[in-house]
Design a protein around this motif. Structure first.
Motif, PDB file in Angstrom:
ATOM      1  N   PHE A 226       1.191  -1.226   0.212  1.00 60.53           N
ATOM      2  CA  PHE A 226       0.315  -0.284   0.111  1.00 60.53           C
ATOM      3  C   PHE A 226       0.659   1.279   0.336  1.00 60.53           C
ATOM      4  O   PHE A 226       2.114   1.016   0.520  1.00 60.53           O
ATOM      5  CB  PHE A 226      -0.987  -0.431   1.107  1.00 60.53           C
ATOM      6  CG  PHE A 226      -2.713  -0.841   0.684  1.00 60.53           C
ATOM      7  CD1 PHE A 226      -2.925  -1.018   0.787  1.00 60.53           C
ATOM      8  CD2 PHE A 226      -3.101   0.757   0.993  1.00 60.53           C
ATOM      9  CE1 PHE A 226      -4.398  -1.785   0.445  1.00 60.53           C
ATOM     10  CE2 PHE A 226      -4.833   0.422   0.399  1.00 60.53           C
ATOM     11  CZ  PHE A 226      -5.056  -1.008   0.804  1.00 60.53           C
TER      12      PHE A 226
ATOM     13  N   ASN B 268      -0.697  -0.736  -4.267  1.00 61.45           N
ATOM     14  CA  ASN B 268       0.408  -0.198  -4.991  1.00 61.45           C
ATOM     15  C   ASN B 268       0.598  -1.248  -6.345  1.00 61.45           C
ATOM     16  O   ASN B 268      -0.008  -2.903  -6.087  1.00 61.45           O
ATOM     17  CB  ASN B 268       1.722   0.204  -4.563  1.00 61.45           C
ATOM     18  CG  ASN B 268       2.246  -1.198  -3.816  1.00 61.45           C
ATOM     19  OD1 ASN B 268       2.347  -2.008  -4.001  1.00 61.45           O
ATOM     20  ND2 ASN B 268       2.901  -0.184  -3.242  1.00 61.45           N
TER      21      ASN B 268
ATOM     22  N   HIS C  62       2.223   5.054  -1.891  1.00 61.95           N
ATOM     23  CA  HIS C  62       3.169   5.530  -3.136  1.00 61.95           C
ATOM     24  C   HIS C  62       3.066   6.550  -3.152  1.00 61.95           C
ATOM     25  O   HIS C  62       3.270   7.579  -2.896  1.00 61.95           O
ATOM     26  CB  HIS C  62       2.527   4.665  -4.442  1.00 61.95           C
ATOM     27  CG  HIS C  62       3.693   4.698  -5.748  1.00 61.95           C
ATOM     28  ND1 HIS C  62       4.457   5.757  -6.299  1.00 61.95           N
ATOM     29  CD2 HIS C  62       4.705   3.706  -5.707  1.00 61.95           C
ATOM     30  CE1 HIS C  62       5.496   5.220  -7.095  1.00 61.95           C
ATOM     31  NE2 HIS C  62       5.336   3.913  -7.068  1.00 61.95           N
TER      32      HIS C  62
HETATM   33  C1  SDX Z   1       7.408   0.157  -5.796  1.00 65.85           C
HETATM   34  O1  SDX Z   1       8.870   4.568  -6.900  1.00 65.85           O
HETATM   35  C2  SDX Z   1       8.180   3.628  -7.530  1.00 65.85           C
HETATM   36  O2  SDX Z   1       7.902   3.527  -8.695  1.00 65.85           O
HETATM   37  C3  SDX Z   1       7.980   2.184  -6.869  1.00 65.85           C
HETATM   38  C4  SDX Z   1       7.722   1.297  -7.915  1.00 65.85           C
HETATM   39  C5  SDX Z   1       8.357   0.596  -8.983  1.00 65.85           C
HETATM   40  O3  SDX Z   1       7.067   0.342 -10.214  1.00 65.85           O
HETATM   41  O4  SDX Z   1       9.138   0.991  -8.810  1.00 65.85           O
HETATM   42  O5  SDX Z   1       5.998   1.476  -7.957  1.00 65.85           O
HETATM   43  C6  SDX Z   1       7.836  -0.469  -7.224  1.00 65.85           C
HETATM   44  O6  SDX Z   1       8.218   0.356  -4.759  1.00 65.85           O
HETATM   45  C7  SDX Z   1       5.822   0.416  -4.562  1.00 65.85           C
HETATM   46  C8  SDX Z   1       6.241   0.374  -2.908  1.00 65.85           C
HETATM   47  C9  SDX Z   1       6.407  -0.682  -2.831  1.00 65.85           C
HETATM   48  N1  SDX Z   1       6.138  -0.238  -0.954  1.00 65.85           N
HETATM   49  C10 SDX Z   1       5.145  -0.954  -0.346  1.00 65.85           C
HETATM   50  O7  SDX Z   1       4.084  -1.182  -0.701  1.00 65.85           O
HETATM   51  C11 SDX Z   1       5.952  -0.417   1.050  1.00 65.85           C
HETATM   52  C12 SDX Z   1       5.122   0.175   2.329  1.00 65.85           C
HETATM   53  N2  SDX Z   1       4.137   1.352   1.229  1.00 65.85           N
HETATM   54  C13 SDX Z   1       6.267   1.924   1.968  1.00 65.85           C
HETATM   55  O8  SDX Z   1       6.422   2.048   3.140  1.00 65.85           O
HETATM   56  C14 SDX Z   1       5.376   3.582   1.410  1.00 65.85           C
HETATM   57  O9  SDX Z   1       4.244   4.446   1.246  1.00 65.85           O
HETATM   58  C15 SDX Z   1       6.066   4.927   0.150  1.00 65.85           C
HETATM   59  C16 SDX Z   1       7.788   3.801   0.780  1.00 65.85           C
HETATM   60  C17 SDX Z   1       6.009   3.052  -0.984  1.00 65.85           C
HETATM   61  C18 SDX Z   1       6.511   5.579  -0.232  1.00 65.85           C
HETATM   62  O10 SDX Z   1       6.595   6.332   0.616  1.00 65.85           O
HETATM   63  P1  SDX Z   1       6.591   7.577   0.725  1.00 65.85           P
HETATM   64  O11 SDX Z   1       6.011   8.660  -0.603  1.00 65.85           O
HETATM   65  O12 SDX Z   1       8.295   8.497   1.042  1.00 65.85           O
HETATM   66  O13 SDX Z   1       5.905   8.055   2.062  1.00 65.85           O
HETATM   67  P2  SDX Z   1       5.766   8.028   3.514  1.00 65.85           P
HETATM   68  O14 SDX Z   1       6.955   6.646   4.127  1.00 65.85           O
HETATM   69  O15 SDX Z   1       6.996   9.675   3.756  1.00 65.85           O
HETATM   70  O16 SDX Z   1       4.681   8.234   4.083  1.00 65.85           O
HETATM   71  C19 SDX Z   1       3.250   9.359   4.073  1.00 65.85           C
HETATM   72  C20 SDX Z   1       2.979   8.864   5.267  1.00 65.85           C
HETATM   73  C21 SDX Z   1       3.355   8.732   6.618  1.00 65.85           C
HETATM   74  O17 SDX Z   1       2.760   8.874   7.761  1.00 65.85           O
HETATM   75  P3  SDX Z   1       3.095  10.511   8.445  1.00 65.85           P
HETATM   76  O18 SDX Z   1       4.195  10.662   8.302  1.00 65.85           O
HETATM   77  O19 SDX Z   1       3.190  11.397   7.207  1.00 65.85           O
HETATM   78  O20 SDX Z   1       2.203  10.778   9.438  1.00 65.85           O
HETATM   79  O21 SDX Z   1       1.412   8.204   5.418  1.00 65.85           O
HETATM   80  C22 SDX Z   1       1.983   6.773   5.952  1.00 65.85           C
HETATM   81  C23 SDX Z   1       3.485   6.629   7.034  1.00 65.85           C
HETATM   82  O22 SDX Z   1       3.654   6.808   7.550  1.00 65.85           O
HETATM   83  N3  SDX Z   1       2.782   5.643   5.326  1.00 65.85           N
HETATM   84  C24 SDX Z   1       1.550   4.418   5.474  1.00 65.85           C
HETATM   85  C25 SDX Z   1       1.908   3.286   4.243  1.00 65.85           C
HETATM   86  N4  SDX Z   1       2.858   4.796   3.317  1.00 65.85           N
HETATM   87  C26 SDX Z   1       3.235   4.864   4.167  1.00 65.85           C
HETATM   88  N5  SDX Z   1       1.046   4.085   6.285  1.00 65.85           N
HETATM   89  C27 SDX Z   1       0.820   2.698   6.870  1.00 65.85           C
HETATM   90  N6  SDX Z   1       1.074   2.068   5.391  1.00 65.85           N
HETATM   91  C28 SDX Z   1       1.820   2.007   5.057  1.00 65.85           C
HETATM   92  N7  SDX Z   1       1.689   1.547   3.459  1.00 65.85           N
END
Ligand code: SDX
Length: 440
Positions: free
Chosen positions: A315, A372, A317
């Protein structure tokens, strides 16, 4: 310090932004792309103002111009060389998408036949490569094996490591696209103690990969066309994605002049992280940990609690603040594969229930967190017979064409130079050395 940025129109019609630092005005060109946000060219900010810009994680910073892939994160749009991912997933094939991403256009029939023939005839690896594998423990993670074996390719293919020779760049690109499935299948076979299966030139790209993974020397193996088509579509979905972490790693490694095989190995290493390509393995393990749907509310509560260290894997992105278009196709593919196999995987129900709960929860709504590409992929890959340890390897196989196309574009970009970010230093001020006898 007082810094204001304005973006007035220029007399000559060009666009510019103005940065005012300590009453000193710096004008920065604003450049427009084909579609998407403009960029403010900050290349001369330090030289003209003495300050750096600061953007850890590159949340607002473009590190290159590119013609390969475009994402509109707010609208959930993904284009490969202008073609919508939904159309390519439905009508194209991974090998045709490889031609599109690498060369910029869909091939005509003659070009397509030639491209497939070239790739097919590069699928074998040097026989001595097999000795690398015997050095790994049988329980080595296949991604560890991929990091090592792909990096080692440069020890075998000296005739395609001169990055300044366009012919060698294209040969190296073809070799990477062709040999990744072979090395991935070898990593899988090694981890399960079965003999390596050679590529078959009689099969298409993805069918060949499946036979190298699941055939055994003792009996014939017939690739199921429905399953091959499903995996081929999964490869298309993962082929490229703008300047994601692993692609940026490949570009940065390539900017120093490192050979393409070493650059792809660096991309594999970066993809392995659970925040990136490792999320497909982590997402399936999360669904298995949740198990029954009744456990979902407690898990979602933990995912919302920063102190839990637990995230909803698959979840969220950095770019998509809407539904990842790949996740929609992936969910449909998941249903098709499970139906074809007659598999009733309770994890699919758990995933869909989890998705619905999360999409109606204020935390995920406010933070614009959607499924995602990694949310459903693990369920499909497991149904196809792959262990979770192979999920990110499959992502790497698919993303190889994106990495190599972006590497090639970077090498051929007249603006490219070695990537060398600056920093905000917050360490100790200058101080003199003291003898150990005088230290507290
Ligand atoms: C891929 O970049 C790409 O294009 C990648 C990709 C590709 O094809 O190459 O699309 C492939 O890597 C997809 C992403 C796969 N990763 C995950 O599913 C891991 C879970 N998701 C995350 O850790 C997160 O969402 C990211 C790493 C994908 C994005 O992180 P960001 O953009 O740096 O956002 P962030 O970590 O700053 O989160 C923003 C907020 C935070 O809360 P606050 O600090 O603002 O209060 O959203 C929260 C985070 O804690 N949050 C989540 C969450 N993802 C973000 N909370 C719970 N569950 C999550 N999955």
């Amino acid at each position: 310090m007082n810094a204001i940025v304005k973006a007035p129109g220029q007399q000559d019609g060009s666009k510019a932004a103005t940065l005012i630092v300590d009453n000193k005005q710096i004008t920065m060109p604003v450049r427009s792309g084909t579609i998407g946000p403009d960029v403010v060219d900050i290349g001369k900010v330090y030289a003209n103002s003495g300050v750096f810009t600061y953007d850890p994680g590159f949340t607002s910073t473009a590190n290159c111009s590119s013609k390969i892939t475009y994402i509109d994160g707010d609208e959930g749009v993904l284009l490969y060389r202008g073609y919508p991912i939904e159309q390519l997933a439905e009508k194209s094939s991974h090998i045709e998408v490889c031609h599109l991403l690498l060369n910029g256009e869909l091939p005509n029939q003659k070009q397509f036949d030639e491209f497939r023939s070239v790739i097919t005839r590069h699928t074998m690896v040097h026989e001595q490569m097999t000795r690398f594998f015997s050095g790994f423990r049988r329980d080595a993670h296949p991604m560890a094996i991929m990091c090592g074996s792909v990096g080692a390719l440069s020890a075998f293919y000296h005739d395609s490591t001169d990055i300044h020779d366009p012919v060698q760049r294209m040969i190296a690109s073809h070799r990477m696209i062709a040999k990744m499935p072979t090395l991935a299948a070898m990593a899988f076979k090694y981890s399960i103690g079965q003999p390596f299966i050679y590529p078959s030139n009689a099969l298409d790209y993805t069918s060949n990969f499946l036979q190298m993974c699941f055939a055994v020397p003792c009996e014939p193996y017939n690739v199921d066309p429905v399953l091959s088509r499903a995996l081929d579509r999964i490869f298309i979905l993962h082929a490229d994605h703008e300047q994601n972490a692993s692609t940026s790693t490949v570009r940065l490694a390539g900017s120093s002049g490192a050979n393409p095989f070493a650059c792809i190995a660096a991309g594999i290493a970066c993809l392995w992280g659970p925040a990136h390509g490792g999320a497909n393995e982590a997402a399936l393990k999360m669904l298995m940990e949740i198990g029954d749907k009744k456990n979902i509310p407690a898990f979602v509560a933990r995912a919302k609690d920063k102190n839990s260290g637990q995230r909803l894997m698959g979840f969220g992105h950095r770019v998509y603040k809407n539904y990842d278009p790949r996740a929609k196709v992936m969910q449909q593919t998941c249903r098709e594969v499970l139906a074809k196999l007659g598999v009733n995987d309770p994890l699919l129900e758990t995933a869909m229930e989890l998705e619905q709960i999360a999409l109606h929860d204020d935390y995920f709504i406010e933070k614009k967190l959607y499924p995602n590409v990694d949310f459903y992929s693990g369920i499909v890959l497991r149904a196809l017979g792959f262990p979770t340890s192979m999920f990110t390897v499959l992502f790497a196989v698919a993303r190889t064409v994106g990495w190599i196309a972006q590497w090639k574009e970077m090498i051929e970009d007249p603006e490219q130079k070695i990537g060398r970010p600056r920093q905000l230093y917050v360490g100790a001020p200058k101080r003199d050395y003291t003898d150990v006898a005088k230290r507290a």
